[in-house]
Design a protein around this motif. Structure first.
Motif, PDB file in Angstrom:
ATOM      1  N   ALA A   1       0.917  -1.293  -0.127  1.00 44.54           N
ATOM      2  CA  ALA A   1       0.131  -0.155  -0.145  1.00 44.54           C
ATOM      3  C   ALA A   1       0.997   1.202  -0.032  1.00 44.54           C
ATOM      4  N   PRO A   2       0.333   2.427  -0.494  1.00 42.96           N
ATOM      5  CA  PRO A   2       1.074   3.660  -0.355  1.00 42.96           C
ATOM      6  C   PRO A   2       1.216   4.069   0.694  1.00 42.96           C
ATOM      7  N   ASP A   3       2.146   5.203   1.018  1.00 45.15           N
ATOM      8  CA  ASP A   3       2.199   6.001   2.324  1.00 45.15           C
ATOM      9  C   ASP A   3       1.105   7.045   2.445  1.00 45.15           C
ATOM     10  N   LEU A   4       0.375   7.127   3.462  1.00 41.19           N
ATOM     11  CA  LEU A   4      -0.206   8.396   3.872  1.00 41.19           C
ATOM     12  C   LEU A   4       0.351   9.553   4.000  1.00 41.19           C
ATOM     13  N   LEU A   5       0.317  10.709   3.431  1.00 43.73           N
ATOM     14  CA  LEU A   5       1.086  11.977   3.555  1.00 43.73           C
ATOM     15  C   LEU A   5       0.355  12.925   4.432  1.00 43.73           C
ATOM     16  N   GLY A   6      -1.008  13.023   4.230  1.00 43.73           N
ATOM     17  CA  GLY A   6      -1.804  13.763   5.095  1.00 43.73           C
ATOM     18  C   GLY A   6      -3.116  14.049   4.918  1.00 43.73           C
ATOM     19  N   ILE A   7      -4.114  14.741   5.702  1.00 43.05           N
ATOM     20  CA  ILE A   7      -5.212  14.871   5.566  1.00 43.05           C
ATOM     21  C   ILE A   7      -5.297  16.555   5.850  1.00 43.05           C
ATOM     22  N   HIS A   8      -5.997  17.286   4.795  1.00 43.58           N
ATOM     23  CA  HIS A   8      -6.203  18.634   4.789  1.00 43.58           C
ATOM     24  C   HIS A   8      -7.631  18.885   4.530  1.00 43.58           C
ATOM     25  N   ARG A   9      -8.095  20.291   5.250  1.00 40.84           N
ATOM     26  CA  ARG A   9      -9.625  20.516   5.159  1.00 40.84           C
ATOM     27  C   ARG A   9      -9.513  22.105   4.972  1.00 40.84           C
ATOM     28  N   ALA A  10     -10.404  22.587   4.031  1.00 44.29           N
ATOM     29  CA  ALA A  10     -10.636  24.012   3.930  1.00 44.29           C
ATOM     30  C   ALA A  10     -11.768  24.031   3.198  1.00 44.29           C
ATOM     31  N   ALA A  11     -12.450  25.305   3.289  1.00 44.82           N
ATOM     32  CA  ALA A  11     -13.746  25.416   2.697  1.00 44.82           C
ATOM     33  C   ALA A  11     -14.995  24.438   2.460  1.00 44.82           C
ATOM     34  N   ASP A  12     -14.771  23.761   3.472  1.00 41.35           N
ATOM     35  CA  ASP A  12     -15.884  22.836   3.473  1.00 41.35           C
ATOM     36  C   ASP A  12     -15.653  21.419   2.641  1.00 41.35           C
ATOM     37  N   TRP A  13     -14.268  21.225   2.182  1.00 41.52           N
ATOM     38  CA  TRP A  13     -13.814  20.289   1.662  1.00 41.52           C
ATOM     39  C   TRP A  13     -12.739  19.460   2.402  1.00 41.52           C
ATOM     40  N   THR A  14     -12.619  18.225   1.968  1.00 38.16           N
ATOM     41  CA  THR A  14     -11.388  17.529   2.648  1.00 38.16           C
ATOM     42  C   THR A  14     -10.711  16.594   1.542  1.00 38.16           C
ATOM     43  N   ALA A  15      -9.202  16.763   1.859  1.00 37.04           N
ATOM     44  CA  ALA A  15      -8.536  16.224   0.706  1.00 37.04           C
ATOM     45  C   ALA A  15      -7.398  15.157   1.477  1.00 37.04           C
ATOM     46  N   VAL A  16      -7.161  13.923   1.018  1.00 38.70           N
ATOM     47  CA  VAL A  16      -6.405  12.948   1.515  1.00 38.70           C
ATOM     48  C   VAL A  16      -5.310  13.023   0.535  1.00 38.70           C
ATOM     49  N   VAL A  17      -4.000  13.196   0.970  1.00 38.78           N
ATOM     50  CA  VAL A  17      -2.641  13.223   0.209  1.00 38.78           C
ATOM     51  C   VAL A  17      -1.956  11.761   0.336  1.00 38.78           C
ATOM     52  N   ILE A  18      -1.970  11.191  -0.559  1.00 39.16           N
ATOM     53  CA  ILE A  18      -0.968   9.614  -0.434  1.00 39.16           C
ATOM     54  C   ILE A  18       0.173  10.058  -1.582  1.00 39.16           C
ATOM     55  N   ALA A  19       1.234   9.150  -1.019  1.00 36.01           N
ATOM     56  CA  ALA A  19       2.394   9.044  -1.773  1.00 36.01           C
ATOM     57  C   ALA A  19       2.274   8.648  -3.308  1.00 36.01           C
ATOM     58  N   HIS A  20       2.698   9.372  -4.263  1.00 30.59           N
ATOM     59  CA  HIS A  20       2.445   8.927  -5.559  1.00 30.59           C
ATOM     60  C   HIS A  20       3.219   7.576  -6.056  1.00 30.59           C
ATOM     61  N   LEU A  21       2.737   6.960  -6.816  1.00 29.64           N
ATOM     62  CA  LEU A  21       3.236   5.445  -7.287  1.00 29.64           C
ATOM     63  C   LEU A  21       3.565   5.725  -8.626  1.00 29.64           C
ATOM     64  N   ASP A  22       4.808   5.502  -9.124  1.00 27.75           N
ATOM     65  CA  ASP A  22       5.272   5.683 -10.357  1.00 27.75           C
ATOM     66  C   ASP A  22       5.189   4.364 -11.076  1.00 27.75           C
ATOM     67  N   GLY A  23       4.012   4.290 -11.995  1.00 29.69           N
ATOM     68  CA  GLY A  23       3.952   3.072 -12.895  1.00 29.69           C
ATOM     69  C   GLY A  23       2.658   2.846 -13.308  1.00 29.69           C
TER      70      GLY A  23
END
Length: 311
Positions: A88-110
């Motif tokens: 599984a890829p690594d979790l890089l963070g969770i970010h919230r603003a303007a009533d939205w939520t984003a989950v950031v995950i390590a990019h996989l190359d392939g």
């Protein structure tokens, strides 16, 4: 909540500027390009971001009142709890603003793995499933998935088709309809277990990373359950990729995740195939083009495998 786009996913430009700014600040550079991978059926933003410094990250984002936000946050909790060495890829963070939520995950190359008979990707994936399910799920993972009800136990479809058989139902299904409904009815009683379950294993939910090899992504449906679930889910995908049902039926018979639980494997495969057969006949949901066509193909592949298991 915005109406899900009828022609695919939300785009980076749909994300509110405050959240875009927060993500760029967290990632350390402005976003210069975005790529939405092919495959998948969700409508949330799911894109690889390229930054001005050349680094990349993968982001999933949606409004807070979109049901997919809960799924994205659940996936983040799962990624943060998987044991070392899990595919599984690594979790890089969770970010919230303007009533939205984003989950950031390590990019996989392939690319997505190639499951055709000529490729070794299917063999590597079977080995990963053996390793992933060979021991009980660790406590942090079990805690992460415990608050999210599993949907696998509720899979069904043959019961409805038995009650009102469609005139165009395939003969292979019509001839076994009562037996398939009985197997499906047995599945909920067999659906519990203590192993890691990805819950939605397909080629487009994997990446063949140039460094790590085949890696499972999209863990939003992760749960605990019998070891056989992901292997049995993968089996029809391999048939769709060109493997013969006979060969894949042999793999299911011999693989450690399925060999010791033949009845559970058959009951799950029956329930999953019934789910596909039933849902393939429904109107296409907004924002998920191609879903019904995929379910139709997967249903045929699953039914072919059940023919070998049932004799």
């Amino acid at each position: 909540m915005p109406v899900p786009p009828t022609n695919g996913r939300l785009q980076w430009t749909d994300v509110p500027p405050p959240l875009r700014a927060r993500l760029e600040d967290a990632l350390g550079a402005p976003v210069t390009d975005t790529v939405t991978p092919s495959g998948g059926f969700g409508h949330q933003l799911a894109a690889a971001l390229t930054l001005a410094d050349g680094t990349r990250a993968f982001v999933k984002a949606a409004p807070d009142d979109d049901p997919l936000t809960d799924a994205n946050v659940h996936e983040a909790a799962v990624l943060g709890s998987l044991p070392p060495g899990a595919p599984a890829p690594d979790l890089l963070g969770i970010h919230r603003a303007a009533d939205w939520t984003a989950v950031v995950i390590a990019h996989l190359d392939g690319p997505h793995p190639d499951f055709s008979p000529a490729s070794g990707d299917a063999e590597q994936t079977w080995a990963l499933l053996d390793k992933l399910t060979s021991s009980p799920a660790p406590a942090p993972y079990a805690a992460a998935v415990n608050s999210t009800p599993s949907t696998t136990a509720a899979l069904h479809g043959w019961d409805e088709l038995l009650a009102d058989p469609p005139v165009d139902l395939a003969p292979a299904a019509r001839d076994r309809l009562e037996q398939l409904a009985e197997l499906e009815a047995a599945w909920p009683g067999l659906a519990h277990g203590d192993r890691i379950v990805h819950g939605d294993l397909r080629a487009d939910n994997m990446v063949r990373d140039r460094t790590a090899g085949v890696t499972f992504v999209d863990w939003a449906h992760a749960t605990t359950g019998p070891a056989c679930i992901d292997a049995a889910s993968l089996a029809p995908q391999l048939v769709l990729a060109g493997h013969t049902p006979a060969n894949i039926a042999c793999l299911l018979r011999d693989h450690p995740a399925t060999a010791t639980s033949a009845d559970t494997t058959t009951a799950f495969l029956a329930a999953l195939t019934g789910h596909w057969h039933r849902n393939a006949r429904k109107p296409a949901p907004p924002g998920a083009p191609g879903l019904r066509a995929y379910q139709h193909r997967a249903a045929a592949a699953g039914l072919a495998l059940l023919g070998y298991r049932l004799g």
